[in-house]
Design a protein around this motif. Structure first.
Motif, PDB file in Angstrom:
ATOM      1  N   LEU A  99       0.954  -1.143  -0.032  1.00 39.21           N
ATOM      2  CA  LEU A  99       0.022   0.045  -0.031  1.00 39.21           C
ATOM      3  C   LEU A  99       0.850   1.185   0.086  1.00 39.21           C
ATOM      4  O   LEU A  99       0.355   2.234  -0.736  1.00 39.21           O
ATOM      5  N   GLU A 103       2.102   7.449  -5.162  1.00 38.06           N
ATOM      6  CA  GLU A 103       1.076   7.323  -5.869  1.00 38.06           C
ATOM      7  C   GLU A 103       0.955   5.998  -6.788  1.00 38.06           C
ATOM      8  O   GLU A 103       2.331   5.984  -7.471  1.00 38.06           O
ATOM      9  N   GLY A 118      -3.737   6.650  -7.419  1.00 38.27           N
ATOM     10  CA  GLY A 118      -4.212   6.938  -6.140  1.00 38.27           C
ATOM     11  C   GLY A 118      -2.999   6.830  -5.115  1.00 38.27           C
ATOM     12  O   GLY A 118      -2.176   5.783  -5.429  1.00 38.27           O
ATOM     13  N   GLU A 119      -3.163   7.391  -4.099  1.00 39.44           N
ATOM     14  CA  GLU A 119      -2.075   7.377  -3.045  1.00 39.44           C
ATOM     15  C   GLU A 119      -2.836   6.585  -1.775  1.00 39.44           C
ATOM     16  O   GLU A 119      -3.871   7.112  -1.349  1.00 39.44           O
ATOM     17  N   PHE A 120      -2.342   5.630  -1.098  1.00 38.21           N
ATOM     18  CA  PHE A 120      -2.887   5.068   0.213  1.00 38.21           C
ATOM     19  C   PHE A 120      -2.918   6.285   1.277  1.00 38.21           C
ATOM     20  O   PHE A 120      -2.053   7.086   1.598  1.00 38.21           O
ATOM     21  N   PHE A 139      -7.806   5.023  -0.961  1.00 35.30           N
ATOM     22  CA  PHE A 139      -6.744   5.532  -1.685  1.00 35.30           C
ATOM     23  C   PHE A 139      -7.399   7.101  -1.924  1.00 35.30           C
ATOM     24  O   PHE A 139      -8.661   7.344  -2.335  1.00 35.30           O
ATOM     25  N   CYS A 141      -7.374   9.876  -4.786  1.00 35.47           N
ATOM     26  CA  CYS A 141      -6.976  10.024  -6.250  1.00 35.47           C
ATOM     27  C   CYS A 141      -7.013  11.500  -6.372  1.00 35.47           C
ATOM     28  O   CYS A 141      -7.753  12.110  -6.489  1.00 35.47           O
TER      29      CYS A 141
END
Length: 218
Positions: A99, A103, A118-120, A139, A141
């Motif tokens: 995770l 990004e 997306g980024e955790f 996530f 985005c």
């Protein structure tokens, strides 16, 4: 001991994975972590448009001054089953590493033709003392779009290139021109812009040669 059953069989994509199975940067978590299962995914549907409006005097209604799409949040509900506390911890160490890659490219088994970036961002806390759990992670985005995996290519017919955007949002276009002969000038024109490369004076001009001495084109 609880028995977990996936009530949503795979409807497309890889039949060995759950219907909405998540893949991060090319790694399907269900294959990488034994006992991990994607249960549901939310946040890939419609998102509201943020409108800024202004009221003019005593006029009815209002007028739009700007409009934009906000960021998107994708939430994954999952389960992890383990046989021992030690196995449970190791699975979470691995999930944490998958995770936390910044990004990342996010793909889902029921939509194999698109991906999100997306980024955790967050996770819910599993119940203490359990080795078989159901939890969520989300996530963020930064851009809310689903991107097509396949890049479309269009070729010219005569002096015209017709580009069809089958998506739902304006998309930038990149050009690649392969000349079949020597050219001193190339021009591209559409309804919004003009691109000119080279010297327009060379259009329909004389043939130019590489030569150590000047050549008269008059």
């Amino acid at each position: 001991m609880y028995k977990f059953e996936d009530t949503s069989p795979a409807i497309s994509g890889d039949p060995d994975l759950s219907a909405e199975a998540i893949t991060i940067n090319g790694i399907a978590i269900e294959r990488d972590i034994e006992g991990f299962r994607t249960l549901t995914v939310s946040g890939r549907e419609l998102i509201p448009k943020l409108l800024t409006t202004k009221v003019i005097g005593d006029s009815d209604g209002d007028i739009k001054t700007s409009a934009r799409l906000p960021n998107r949040t994708i939430t994954v509900k999952y389960q992890i089953t383990s046989k021992s506390p030690d196995e449970y911890r190791k699975k979470f160490y691995r999930l944490n590493s998958l995770l936390n890659q910044g990004e990342s490219r996010l793909e889902f088994n029921d939509a194999k033709d698109v991906y999100f970036m997306g980024e955790f961002e967050a996770t819910s806390t599993p119940t203490d003392g359990k080795i078989n759990i159901i939890s969520t992670f989300t996530f963020h985005c930064y851009q809310p779009f689903a991107y097509a995996k396949d890049e479309k290519t269009f070729t010219n017919v005569g002096n015209t290139i017709t580009i069809e955007n089958s998506g739902t949002y304006p998309t930038p276009v990149s050009f690649s021109i392969e000349s079949q002969s020597d050219n001193g000038f190339v021009g591209l024109v559409n309804s919004q812009s003009i691109i000119k490369v080279g010297n327009p004076a060379e259009i329909d001009g004389c043939l130019l040669y590489t030569s150590p001495s000047p050549r008269d084109c008059s």
